[in-house]
Design a protein around this motif. Structure first.
Motif, short mmCIF file in Angstrom:
data_model
loop_
_atom_site.label_atom_id
_atom_site.label_comp_id
_atom_site.label_asym_id
_atom_site.label_seq_id
_atom_site.Cartn_x
_atom_site.Cartn_y
_atom_site.Cartn_z
N PHE A 60 -2.44 -16.48 5.80
CA PHE A 60 -2.34 -15.06 5.45
C PHE A 60 -2.94 -14.84 4.07
N GLU A 61 -3.63 -13.71 3.92
CA GLU A 61 -4.07 -13.27 2.60
C GLU A 61 -4.25 -11.76 2.64
N THR A 62 -3.95 -11.13 1.52
CA THR A 62 -4.19 -9.70 1.39
C THR A 62 -4.51 -9.39 -0.06
N TYR A 63 -5.39 -8.42 -0.26
CA TYR A 63 -5.80 -8.03 -1.60
C TYR A 63 -5.67 -6.52 -1.72
N LEU A 64 -5.07 -6.08 -2.80
CA LEU A 64 -4.69 -4.68 -2.95
C LEU A 64 -5.14 -4.13 -4.30
N HIS A 65 -5.21 -2.80 -4.34
CA HIS A 65 -5.41 -2.07 -5.60
C HIS A 65 -6.63 -2.56 -6.39
N GLY A 66 -7.71 -2.78 -5.68
CA GLY A 66 -8.97 -3.11 -6.33
C GLY A 66 -9.29 -4.59 -6.42
N LEU A 67 -8.31 -5.46 -6.23
CA LEU A 67 -8.60 -6.90 -6.25
C LEU A 67 -9.27 -7.29 -4.93
N ASN A 117 0.80 -1.22 0.00
CA ASN A 117 0.00 0.00 0.00
C ASN A 117 0.83 1.27 0.00
N ASN A 118 2.09 1.18 0.44
CA ASN A 118 2.88 2.41 0.54
C ASN A 118 3.74 2.69 -0.70
N GLY A 119 3.55 1.88 -1.73
CA GLY A 119 4.26 2.14 -2.98
C GLY A 119 5.50 1.29 -3.21
N THR A 120 5.89 0.49 -2.21
CA THR A 120 7.07 -0.37 -2.39
C THR A 120 6.82 -1.42 -3.47
N TYR A 121 5.61 -1.97 -3.47
CA TYR A 121 5.21 -2.95 -4.49
C TYR A 121 3.92 -2.45 -5.14
N PRO A 122 4.02 -1.45 -6.00
CA PRO A 122 2.82 -0.78 -6.52
C PRO A 122 1.93 -1.64 -7.40
N ASN A 123 2.47 -2.71 -7.96
CA ASN A 123 1.69 -3.54 -8.88
C ASN A 123 1.24 -4.86 -8.27
N LEU A 124 1.48 -5.02 -6.98
CA LEU A 124 1.04 -6.23 -6.28
C LEU A 124 -0.46 -6.14 -6.03
N GLU A 125 -1.19 -7.21 -6.35
CA GLU A 125 -2.64 -7.19 -6.20
C GLU A 125 -3.19 -8.21 -5.22
N GLY A 126 -2.50 -9.33 -5.06
CA GLY A 126 -3.01 -10.33 -4.13
C GLY A 126 -1.94 -11.30 -3.69
N VAL A 127 -2.02 -11.71 -2.42
CA VAL A 127 -1.11 -12.71 -1.87
C VAL A 127 -1.91 -13.66 -1.00
N THR A 128 -1.73 -14.95 -1.19
CA THR A 128 -2.32 -15.93 -0.27
C THR A 128 -1.22 -16.89 0.18
N ILE A 129 -1.28 -17.27 1.44
CA ILE A 129 -0.30 -18.21 1.99
C ILE A 129 -1.05 -19.28 2.78
N THR A 130 -0.80 -20.53 2.44
CA THR A 130 -1.32 -21.63 3.24
C THR A 130 -0.15 -22.46 3.75
N GLN A 131 -0.33 -23.02 4.93
CA GLN A 131 0.66 -23.95 5.47
C GLN A 131 -0.08 -25.20 5.92
#
Length: 354
Positions: free
Chosen positions: A55-62, A35-49
């Motif tokens: 963990f999951e996060t969705y950014l920039h409209g996703l 969100n702070n511009g370090t990874y401006p084109n990142l839209e989604g991350v999911t992590i399963t163990q």
């Protein structure tokens, strides 16, 4: 007075939002950096163990559940479908010749006797010999293919540049033909095959295919699925072909598919990501899946992954029981490799220390 001053400072930070940006752990730093511009084109991350979402996060409209183009990461899913077709007996083995699956397209354009030697394995390993090369952009045949009516015919009619099995040249043409082989061998469309034998067993119901004007689904990319469902694909690979206790594809196939046998010369995802901590290691290719060791002065982990233009990844880190997916929009840019920077900075250290 001292306590009062501390209270004022605390209230100031809360009001300014600084306190809210303090990460609780390394994983929370991913969303902050996104969100702070370090990874401006990142839209989604999911992590399963071990199959559990951690963990999951969705950014920039996703949004959670949104469908996203997997791009070439779908080539890796196509390799899974080939394995299933072999397990089910629709295809004998990877040494079967390619052209006998398509007799209706005779006479083939640009025919050369060397085409007779082309096998399914050659397609899986990007060693078909076709005069196409997307890796360095020197001859991208995919754009020309998309301007035709019949994408299977276009692929079959392409001229050869090299003897099949001799040279690694990355092209979507190979994955497109793999889809055609699945359809011809199983006597159903690729979408029907994938739905019955892969997606339904994984509980994947929302997705979208891209088709040519005649209805042939592309199995090289342009397949839309949610990041969470991408993660399920990774869990199949992590668990040697099993999902939720049920066998989806043979463990033997997963092992063969993910073995990094072909070194991609002068290429390292970590190096392109410009991460300062990891020591760049070469990238290897198997049956449409990549392998790269992530190594620092303190630890190392092998990552098996599917990769698509723009920052689409399904990453499997077996020794940590992790599956990590990324979606993004850094198309045709080195920034598409920034997920490897995230992996080194935040994800692997978080789980390795436990």
């Amino acid at each position: 007075m001292k306590r009062f001053t501390i209270l004022i400072v605390f209230l100031f930070f809360c009001a300014s939002g600084t306190a809210q940006k303090m990460p609780a752990n390394l994983l929370d730093s991913i969303a902050i950096a996104g969100n702070n511009g370090t990874y401006p084109n990142l839209e989604g991350v999911t992590i399963t163990q071990r199959g559990k979402l951690v963990f999951e996060t969705y950014l920039h409209g996703l949004r959670k559940g949104s469908l996203h183009d997997t791009r070439s990461a779908f080539k890796s899913i196509t390799a899974l479908l080939i394995g299933i077709a072999i397990d089910k007996g629709f295809i004998k083995n990877v040494h079967q010749k390619v052209y006998p699956f398509f007799p209706e397209y005779k006479p083939y354009g640009n025919w050369a006797s060397l085409k007779d030697s082309m096998t399914i394995e050659h397609l899986l390993e990007m060693k078909s010999g076709f005069d196409c090369e997307e890796w360095d952009g020197s001859k991208d045949c995919e754009d020309d293919m998309e301007n035709t009516q019949d994408w299977i015919k276009f692929c079959l009619d392409l001229p050869l540049k090299n003897k099949p099995g001799t040279k690694w040249d990355y092209t979507s043409i190979n994955a497109m033909l793999l889809g055609g082989i699945i359809a011809h061998a199983s006597h159903r469309s690729v979408s029907e095959f994938a739905d019955q034998y892969l997606f339904k067993p994984l509980g994947i119901t929302q997705y979208r295919w891209t088709k040519d004007p005649l209805g042939h689904e592309t199995t090289a990319g342009s397949f839309y699925i949610s990041p969470g469902d991408m993660n399920k694909i990774g869990q199949v690979v992590l668990n040697d072909g099993v999902f939720n206790g049920k066998r989806v594809v043979s463990g033997k196939w997963v092992k063969r598919m993910t073995e990094g046998r072909i070194k991609i010369e002068d290429f390292s995802n970590v190096q392109i990501s410009r991460n300062k901590t990891a020591i760049p290691q070469p990238t290897y290719y198997g049956y449409a899946w990549y392998t790269e060791e992530i190594k620092t002065d303190h630890w190392k982990h092998t990552v098996v992954f599917a990769s698509g233009n723009g920052g689409q990844y399904i990453m499997v880190i077996k020794d940590l029981d992790l599956v990590v997916t990324f979606t993004g929009n850094s198309y045709n840019s080195a920034k598409s490799k920034l997920p490897f920077d995230i992996l080194v900075k935040y994800i692997l250290p978080h789980f390795a220390k436990k």
